[in-house]
Design a protein around this motif. Structure first.
Motif, short mmCIF file in Angstrom:
data_model
loop_
_atom_site.label_atom_id
_atom_site.label_comp_id
_atom_site.label_asym_id
_atom_site.label_seq_id
_atom_site.Cartn_x
_atom_site.Cartn_y
_atom_site.Cartn_z
N LEU A 1 -2.46 -1.59 -9.55
CA LEU A 1 -2.41 -2.64 -8.54
C LEU A 1 -1.34 -2.28 -7.53
N VAL A 2 -1.73 -2.04 -6.29
CA VAL A 2 -0.80 -1.61 -5.24
C VAL A 2 -0.27 -2.84 -4.50
N ASN A 3 1.03 -2.98 -4.48
CA ASN A 3 1.65 -4.14 -3.83
C ASN A 3 1.84 -3.83 -2.35
N GLY A 4 0.72 -3.68 -1.65
CA GLY A 4 0.73 -3.28 -0.25
C GLY A 4 -0.55 -2.50 0.03
N PRO A 5 -0.65 -1.82 1.16
CA PRO A 5 -1.89 -1.12 1.48
C PRO A 5 -2.04 0.22 0.77
N VAL A 6 -3.28 0.62 0.58
CA VAL A 6 -3.62 1.98 0.17
C VAL A 6 -4.00 2.74 1.44
N ILE A 7 -3.37 3.89 1.65
CA ILE A 7 -3.64 4.74 2.81
C ILE A 7 -4.33 6.00 2.32
N VAL A 8 -5.49 6.30 2.86
CA VAL A 8 -6.24 7.49 2.46
C VAL A 8 -5.98 8.59 3.49
N GLY A 9 -5.27 9.62 3.07
CA GLY A 9 -4.99 10.74 3.96
C GLY A 9 -3.51 10.89 4.28
N ALA A 10 -2.97 12.10 4.06
CA ALA A 10 -1.56 12.36 4.33
C ALA A 10 -1.38 13.34 5.49
N GLY A 11 -2.28 13.24 6.48
CA GLY A 11 -2.11 14.00 7.70
C GLY A 11 -1.23 13.23 8.67
N PRO A 12 -1.16 13.65 9.92
CA PRO A 12 -0.33 12.93 10.90
C PRO A 12 -0.63 11.44 10.97
N SER A 13 -1.90 11.05 10.87
CA SER A 13 -2.26 9.63 10.96
C SER A 13 -1.68 8.83 9.80
#
Length: 412
Positions: A21-33
């Motif tokens: 359970l992530v207490n915040g957003p899940v971000i997909v991708g570790a590029g510049p964005s």
């Protein structure tokens, strides 16, 4: 509020379970964005998790680009929010310098992605009002499900290589075939006859690099292409376009000015087999996502004949290729500079924000989904999206945090 069964965790190791359970957003991708979103969230105290299928940040830059690559635009148009490039970096930083900048950026904001986590599916659970993101670890094959209120898609427009089918390429051609994402240098092609398939920025630069290593490249140009000088009278062509747009000039007028300047600097490129599209370069980028080529020396090699322009391919045979005009050419190797595409449609089970081709219609959708880096406006556009996304999530986070604190004070 609907009930959703909560996963259980081992308190001594939050990430050891199969459901997190992530207490915040899940971000997909570790590029510049993804890094830009993470930095914005970190500044506001919002926790997050970044999932990256590769083993490093900016894997496209680190693992799938050629050695001679430099930023096509001046560095001020390629920096991420809150951090400028070092002053000692040149106007057009090299691949290595850009990677160094991104690694420093990640350290500054204490961004630590979860590497080797390949997203298989991401689906919004209407019952719980949460996103369920399932991944597979590339190292040990283990599966994890991340549960979060927000999902930020930052995997990029260029996640997967495009490999077209050509008659005879696999069955008959006996030479080396590689995609531009696997090409590093022309050193191993010295003395070879190489067919470069594609005339975008990658194709143009690969062909130029081959020339520098004494290869004999031919470049397939099957459709029209805009070639612009990287600079006009010492000023960036892109910067000139940006300034004209800020003066509220219609995009077609700006295109006319850029094309007149290009004709002045480069001459008539159509006499060398490079036909320009009927739609201007900026309009074409905006509507079709097709980036104009910024010339860094390839055109001069085309003019001298060191790079040969050839038409579309009909078929390959043992030791060569036949074109649609009936001409045949003996070649030793093929480099497919045929571009990249988004892989979002393969794993995102949501049909509102993203198109079937994997492009986003805006930066924010329903049910807590966001898109960063899909605006077809390069790194500068991705940075603008990242700022919007981080601020939007941050406002919600801060508001709810204050409400929780007020509730706690009321009780006690």
């Amino acid at each position: 509020m609907a009930h959703c069964e909560q996963p259980t965790f081992e308190p001594e190791n939050f990430f050891s379970g199969r459901c997190i359970l992530v207490n915040g957003p899940v971000i997909v991708g570790a590029g510049p964005s993804g890094l830009a979103v993470g930095a914005g969230l970190r500044q506001q105290g919002v926790p997050f998790v970044i999932l990256e299928r590769a083993n490093c940040i900016a894997s496209l830059w680190q693992n799938r680009t050629y050695d001679r690559l430099k930023l096509h635009l001046p560095k001020q148009f390629c920096q991420l929010p809150h951090v400028t490039f070092p002053q000692n970096f040149p106007k057009y930083p090299s691949k290595g310098q850009f990677i160094e900048y991104l690694e420093t950026y990640a350290r500054m904001f204490d961004i630590n992605p979860r590497f080797d986590e390949s997203v298989q599916t991401a689906k919004y659970d209407q019952t719980c009002g949460l996103w369920r993101v399932k991944t597979v670890n590339g190292s040990d094959g283990s599966s994890v499900e991340y549960i979060s209120r927000w999902l930020v898609v930052a995997s990029g427009e260029n996640a997967e290589k495009v490999v077209p089918e050509f008659e005879g390429l696999k069955e008959l051609f006996n030479g080396n075939v590689t995609h531009a994402c696997e090409y590093k240098s022309g050193e191993s092609y010295s003395g070879k006859r190489v067919l470069v398939v594609g005339c975008g920025n990658s194709g143009m630069e690969v062909a130029l690099d081959l020339c520098h290593h004494d290869a004999a490249p031919s470049m397939v140009v099957r459709s029209s292409v805009h070639v612009l000088p990287r600079e006009i009278l010492g000023k960036s062509t892109f910067e000139l376009g940006v300034r004209l747009m800020k003066w509220n000039m219609p995009i077609w007028v700006v295109d006319k000015i850029l094309l007149l300047a290009a004709r002045f600097v480069l001459g008539n490129i159509e006499r060398y087999g490079l036909k320009r599209p009927s739609v201007g370069p900026l309009q074409l980028k905006k509507t079709k996502g097709k980036t104009p080529v910024l010339d860094i020396g390839t055109l001069s090699k085309i003019k001298t004949g060191e790079i040969k322009i050839v038409p579309a391919i009909r078929r390959f045979f043992n030791g060569g290729v036949e074109f649609i005009n009936g001409e045949k050419l003996e070649i030793d190797s093929v480099i497919l500079a045929t571009g990249y595409c988004s892989n979002v449609p393969s794993w995102l089970k949501e049909g509102e924000l993203f198109s079937e081709e994997g492009f986003a219609d805006g930066w924010k959708g329903k049910s807590g989904i966001y898109a960063v880096g899909f605006s077809r406006r390069g790194i500068s556009g991705a940075s603008e999206d990242a700022i919007r996304v981080a601020q939007d999530i941050g406002k919600i986070w801060q508001k709810e945090t204050r409400q929780k604190n007020q509730c706690f004070m009321t009780i006690f």
